[in-house]
Design an enzyme around this catalytic site. Sequence first.
Site, PDB file in Angstrom:
ATOM      1  CE1 TYR A  61      -3.273  -2.792   0.103  1.00  0.00           C
ATOM      2  CE2 TYR A  61      -3.677  -2.330   2.414  1.00  0.00           C
ATOM      3  CZ  TYR A  61      -3.959  -3.049   1.271  1.00  0.00           C
ATOM      4  OH  TYR A  61      -4.915  -4.040   1.302  1.00  0.00           O
ATOM      5  CD  GLN A  62      -0.808   4.881  -2.245  1.00  0.00           C
ATOM      6  OE1 GLN A  62      -1.192   3.992  -3.008  1.00  0.00           O
ATOM      7  NE2 GLN A  62      -0.585   6.107  -2.648  1.00  0.00           N
TER       8      GLN A  62
END
Length: 328
Positions: A61-62
């Site tokens: 995630y990111q």
Amino acid sequence: MEYVKLGDSDLMVSKVCLGCMGFGEAQKGMHSWTLPYEESKKIIKYALDNGINFFDTAMGYQRGTSEAFLGKAIKEYAKREDVIIATKFIPRTQEEIEQGIDAKQHIENCLNGSLKRLDMDYVDLYILHMWDYNTPIEDIMAALHDVIRQGKVRYIGISNCYAWQIAKANEIAKAKGYEQFVSIQGHYNLIFREEEREMKPYCVAHNIAMTPYSALASGRLAKHPGEESKRLSEDIYAKGKYDITHDEDLAIIHRVEELAEKKGVSMTEISLAWLLTKVISPIIGATKPHHIDGAVKAVTVKLTDEEIIYLEELYKPHSLVGVMAENK
């Protein structure tokens, strides 16, 4: 908030889990709509204040900034032993395979990176983000057994797989004396119910916790038809999952809207109340406090058998989408 045991584990988790895909540096990942740290920590604190103790993130995630944001906020607002932290690792990359990095090295590298970003000594639930088609599952289960013995992981789970795959993994683990997957994080909501074919019956039979993602279909089950949001307009990945069945799904969404109005609650509450009749703890995303409010209230909303049938009866079979479509 109500709490429930996560499958065969000793983890007592809130009946809704806060998914942290919406947190992280927007310029560092596939999503443009994620929150910076100061806004992320307010949502995390609001979740904690409302009884949510279960948080799900991932190294993917990111580019890991979601993990970093979550860890920093937990350190500021909670005691480590009072929360249940789940994070996910990805399969080996082709580059790692070419370099001779095996499952053990790969998992240790991924886990150590996640622990560093989270600023924690262990995670409660460590999840294989998707089935690894390039690594023997025997090697993965052995490597996960090692990190559990080291005290860095308490329990293990899996995401984005078929029922036969988790069954195979757990039978191998049982035969070898390794720990088994105690949870499955699949794609499951009122407008995407393919998990009911084989995964749900398997999980019920073996007491494996279902903690589905996309519980609100990336906002589609929470908003009135035609209502927009930054995520609805910019989440290209979600568009790829839901746009193709938009028309048939819309009929179900209208029923959610109708029932919400009839019962005097939000569409979020109806959609999650339905899912809570099927699973242990759905994962909900939140970028605003009212997203938390709806999820928490859903725990106490009770649907009659007739209302459940009314919500379900228009569903038509869907093709697999997202990660599962890529790997079928």
